[in-house]
Design a protein around this motif. Structure first.
Motif, PDB file in Angstrom:
ATOM      1  N   LYS A 143      48.070  37.837  24.845  1.00  0.00           N
ATOM      2  CA  LYS A 143      47.615  39.035  25.539  1.00  0.00           C
ATOM      3  C   LYS A 143      48.541  39.318  26.720  1.00  0.00           C
ATOM      4  O   LYS A 143      48.841  38.417  27.495  1.00  0.00           O
ATOM      5  CB  LYS A 143      46.181  38.848  26.057  1.00  0.00           C
ATOM      6  CG  LYS A 143      45.163  38.517  24.974  1.00  0.00           C
ATOM      7  CD  LYS A 143      43.800  38.205  25.586  1.00  0.00           C
ATOM      8  CE  LYS A 143      42.792  37.790  24.549  1.00  0.00           C
ATOM      9  NZ  LYS A 143      41.484  37.440  25.168  1.00  0.00           N
ATOM     10  N   ALA A 176      46.945  43.039  22.884  1.00  0.00           N
ATOM     11  CA  ALA A 176      46.710  41.762  22.223  1.00  0.00           C
ATOM     12  C   ALA A 176      47.630  41.690  21.008  1.00  0.00           C
ATOM     13  O   ALA A 176      47.582  42.561  20.132  1.00  0.00           O
ATOM     14  CB  ALA A 176      45.252  41.635  21.791  1.00  0.00           C
ATOM     15  N   ASP A 231      37.417  37.729  19.866  1.00  0.00           N
ATOM     16  CA  ASP A 231      37.932  37.405  21.198  1.00  0.00           C
ATOM     17  C   ASP A 231      38.363  38.679  21.914  1.00  0.00           C
ATOM     18  O   ASP A 231      38.028  38.913  23.084  1.00  0.00           O
ATOM     19  CB  ASP A 231      39.105  36.428  21.048  1.00  0.00           C
ATOM     20  CG  ASP A 231      39.691  35.971  22.386  1.00  0.00           C
ATOM     21  OD1 ASP A 231      39.771  36.772  23.326  1.00  0.00           O
ATOM     22  OD2 ASP A 231      40.096  34.800  22.478  1.00  0.00           O
ATOM     23  N   VAL A 232      39.117  39.513  21.216  1.00  0.00           N
ATOM     24  CA  VAL A 232      39.575  40.781  21.803  1.00  0.00           C
ATOM     25  C   VAL A 232      38.394  41.691  22.114  1.00  0.00           C
ATOM     26  O   VAL A 232      38.350  42.339  23.168  1.00  0.00           O
ATOM     27  CB  VAL A 232      40.571  41.478  20.856  1.00  0.00           C
ATOM     28  CG1 VAL A 232      40.889  42.886  21.350  1.00  0.00           C
ATOM     29  CG2 VAL A 232      41.850  40.661  20.719  1.00  0.00           C
ATOM     30  N   ASP A 236      36.895  40.970  25.412  1.00  0.00           N
ATOM     31  CA  ASP A 236      37.791  41.012  26.567  1.00  0.00           C
ATOM     32  C   ASP A 236      38.098  42.467  26.915  1.00  0.00           C
ATOM     33  O   ASP A 236      38.915  43.114  26.254  1.00  0.00           O
ATOM     34  CB  ASP A 236      39.079  40.248  26.239  1.00  0.00           C
ATOM     35  CG  ASP A 236      39.989  40.087  27.445  1.00  0.00           C
ATOM     36  OD1 ASP A 236      39.758  40.771  28.470  1.00  0.00           O
ATOM     37  OD2 ASP A 236      40.940  39.291  27.365  1.00  0.00           O
ATOM     38  N   SER A 237      37.482  42.977  27.954  1.00  0.00           N
ATOM     39  CA  SER A 237      37.650  44.384  28.308  1.00  0.00           C
ATOM     40  C   SER A 237      39.071  44.720  28.741  1.00  0.00           C
ATOM     41  O   SER A 237      39.466  45.894  28.749  1.00  0.00           O
ATOM     42  CB  SER A 237      36.675  44.771  29.424  1.00  0.00           C
ATOM     43  OG  SER A 237      36.908  43.988  30.582  1.00  0.00           O
ATOM     44  N   ALA A 238      39.860  43.695  29.089  1.00  0.00           N
ATOM     45  CA  ALA A 238      41.253  43.944  29.483  1.00  0.00           C
ATOM     46  C   ALA A 238      42.127  44.282  28.285  1.00  0.00           C
ATOM     47  O   ALA A 238      43.216  44.839  28.443  1.00  0.00           O
ATOM     48  CB  ALA A 238      41.816  42.734  30.220  1.00  0.00           C
ATOM     49  N   CYS A 239      41.686  43.936  27.090  1.00  0.00           N
ATOM     50  CA  CYS A 239      42.453  44.223  25.868  1.00  0.00           C
ATOM     51  C   CYS A 239      42.161  45.645  25.421  1.00  0.00           C
ATOM     52  O   CYS A 239      41.007  45.993  25.164  1.00  0.00           O
ATOM     53  CB  CYS A 239      42.099  43.243  24.760  1.00  0.00           C
ATOM     54  SG  CYS A 239      42.637  41.555  25.064  1.00  0.00           S
TER      55      CYS A 239
END
Length: 263
Positions: free
Chosen positions: A10, A15, A42-43, A46-49
């Motif tokens: 990431k 990602a 996983d992605v 994850d709000s950053a992805c």
């Protein structure tokens, strides 16, 4: 989290999901199916992805299809008991973020079907793609007979599936199977450039657009239009919409003039 058959990296909202079985042409085993599904989940968490780029390890293969030497595949195909209950290919299709297939090499059988489930397909000019199953008395069973005609039309889908022959990158582009053909050395860079544009857009709008397009093509137009109005009306809060407008205004003078008096 470390995976046995895929790599998940990431960086800056992207990602990078790499099918990592180069010694087996990145073919699909039961373990790879579990690993891809785990990486997608996983992605999702994850709000950053904001975007996924899917590719294959090495230079020769994106994914060579099912690993016919895997006992789990021999016993039950890609839907066997050893495979995850949730279809890992469909997980890519329904993931909340845009998924870009960076087709770096041969994408055959299940590899083609993975690419079909992605939102965007960018292919190296040296790569090939196809559904060869009929050549050994089988048919695509990972969505190929359904997703391909929806993408390129029944005629081209029948040509590919009936023949079982690989298509060049240029032929795939000609029928609309892939979005772009780029030199192999520029493949990941081209996908990253596209991903960065998507990252600039409102996450809620991307998610809603993906749902609307994927669902709408299955509905009669009248029902799809009703669904469009309903989903768009509720896709974001007032604060989320305001933040998106402010971001647009900050990047372009035209939007600044449009939104300057809105509270």
């Amino acid at each position: 989290m470390a995976y046995e058959t895929v790599l998940l990296d990431k960086k800056d909202g992207i990602a990078y999901l790499t099918l990592n079985r180069p010694e087996r042409a990145n073919t699909i085993s039961a373990q790879l199916a579990h690993d891809v599904l785990g990486a997608v989940e996983d992605v999702e968490a994850d709000s950053a992805c904001r975007v996924i780029i899917v590719t294959g390890a090495g230079e020769r293969h994106f994914c060579g299809g099912a690993d016919l030497r895997d006992p789990a595949v021999q016993k039950g195909g890609l839907g066997g008991a050893a495979f995850p209950r949730r279809d890992f290919i469909t997980a890519l299709e329904t993931c909340r973020v845009p998924v870009i297939a960076a087709i770096n090499g041969a994408a055959m059988g299940g590899g083609c079907e993975i690419a079909l489930a992605c939102d965007i397909r960018v292919i190296a000019d040296t790569a090939t793609i196809g559904l060869p199953e009929i050549r050994f008395g089988a048919l695509p069973a990972g969505g190929g007979t359904q997703r391909l005609p929806r993408l390129v039309g029944a005629g081209f889908a029948k040509e590919m599936i009936f023949s079982g022959l690989p298509w060049t990158a240029q032929d795939a582009y000609r029928v609309g199977l892939v979005n772009r053909v780029v030199p192999a050395a520029q493949l990941i860079g081209a996908c990253e450039e596209m991903a960065r544009v998507f990252i600039e857009r409102a996450a809620y709008a991307l998610k809603a657009a993906k749902i609307l397009i994927n669902t709408g093509v299955e509905l009669p137009l009248t029902d799809a239009l009703k669904y469009e109005r309903k989903l768009i009306a509720g896709m974001a809060t007032s604060d989320e919409r305001r933040q998106a407008q402010q971001a647009a205004a900050a990047s372009q003078a035209t939007y600044a003039r449009i939104f300057k008096d809105q509270k």
